[in-house]
Write a protein that holds these residues in place. Sequence first.
Motif, PDB file in Angstrom:
ATOM      1  N   ILE A  96       0.869  -1.170   0.000  1.00 34.41           N
ATOM      2  CA  ILE A  96       0.000   0.000   0.000  1.00 34.41           C
ATOM      3  C   ILE A  96       0.911   1.227   0.000  1.00 34.41           C
ATOM      4  CG2 ILE A  96      -1.742   1.320   1.240  1.00 34.41           C
ATOM      5  CD1 ILE A  96      -2.850  -1.274   2.318  1.00 34.41           C
ATOM      6  N   ALA A 105      -4.428   1.355  -8.850  1.00 37.11           N
ATOM      7  CA  ALA A 105      -3.651   0.184  -8.445  1.00 37.11           C
ATOM      8  C   ALA A 105      -2.900  -0.282  -9.674  1.00 37.11           C
ATOM      9  CB  ALA A 105      -4.559  -0.925  -7.905  1.00 37.11           C
ATOM     10  N   LEU A 118      -1.150  -0.988  -4.342  1.00 40.15           N
ATOM     11  CA  LEU A 118      -2.468  -0.412  -4.085  1.00 40.15           C
ATOM     12  C   LEU A 118      -2.277   0.985  -3.516  1.00 40.15           C
ATOM     13  CD1 LEU A 118      -4.056  -3.491  -2.250  1.00 40.15           C
ATOM     14  CD2 LEU A 118      -4.298  -2.913  -4.663  1.00 40.15           C
ATOM     15  N   GLU A 142      -5.736  -6.900 -10.465  1.00 40.57           N
ATOM     16  CA  GLU A 142      -4.283  -6.755 -10.609  1.00 40.57           C
ATOM     17  C   GLU A 142      -3.585  -8.108 -10.605  1.00 40.57           C
ATOM     18  OE1 GLU A 142      -3.257  -3.989 -11.560  1.00 40.57           O
ATOM     19  OE2 GLU A 142      -5.069  -2.861 -11.067  1.00 40.57           O
TER      20      GLU A 142
END
Length: 254
Positions: A96, A105, A118, A142
């Motif tokens: 993240i 993303a 992300l 993804e």
Amino acid sequence: MIQVDLIRHPREKDYFIVSVVLGVIIWFFALLATLGIIIIYLGFAALTFWIMEKFFTALIFGDSVKISDRQYPEINNIVNRQCGELAIEKVPDVFIANGQGVVNAMAVRFLSKRYVILMSDLVDLMLARGQLDELAMVIGHELGHHAAGHVNIWRSLLIAPARFVPFLGTAYSRACELTCDRMGYALTGNREASQKALGYLALGSRNLASNLNIEAFMEQEKEVPPFFGFLSLIFSTHPRMTLRVAELSQFRYQ
């Protein structure tokens, strides 16, 4: 009937044999030289990718948060489950990163490692209502790029020449995105959450997301001017979000 070989001058055969021998030798060394150039090019490309990967690793591990069983395990469980369903043996590292307002993303692959990044704003938007399926859709999308080989270096090199064909590269890219939308939906089994996840990407607002009307959003496609909508589409690597949401309405996964 004239028999050509009987009247062929004897020196022609001698010169032909010499020419064949020389031709084979020259072609052999030409191929070796070409192979050498290819090997040098591939070696240079491999070194370049290795350097890029090391720089990327330094940045991503130093400035982002890696998902693990100790760090946001509920997200880690989604990643592991989806990798199992997609038969991805080596689970990509998932991070993240501070999105700084970017709701997005991405799937990234280098020679030896796979990653999913992300953006924090996307995660916040998806988790604002505690609906994990919406985030799972994006993660599945993804991971789908990895499972389908879309970010495979050698596959990308193989089809690179086709990128010079007008509009073929962008058409292929759009098809890849639709494939991964389907994967995200198939992994969640939740059509509504999958469509909303895509709609939220277009919306970008955490406060307004709960009241997004997906049907009204899809109907916006009718207002797109056909000719200019077509032009904007063929130059784009991603389909319009209204089209992507509509595609999931029509897709049936068994």
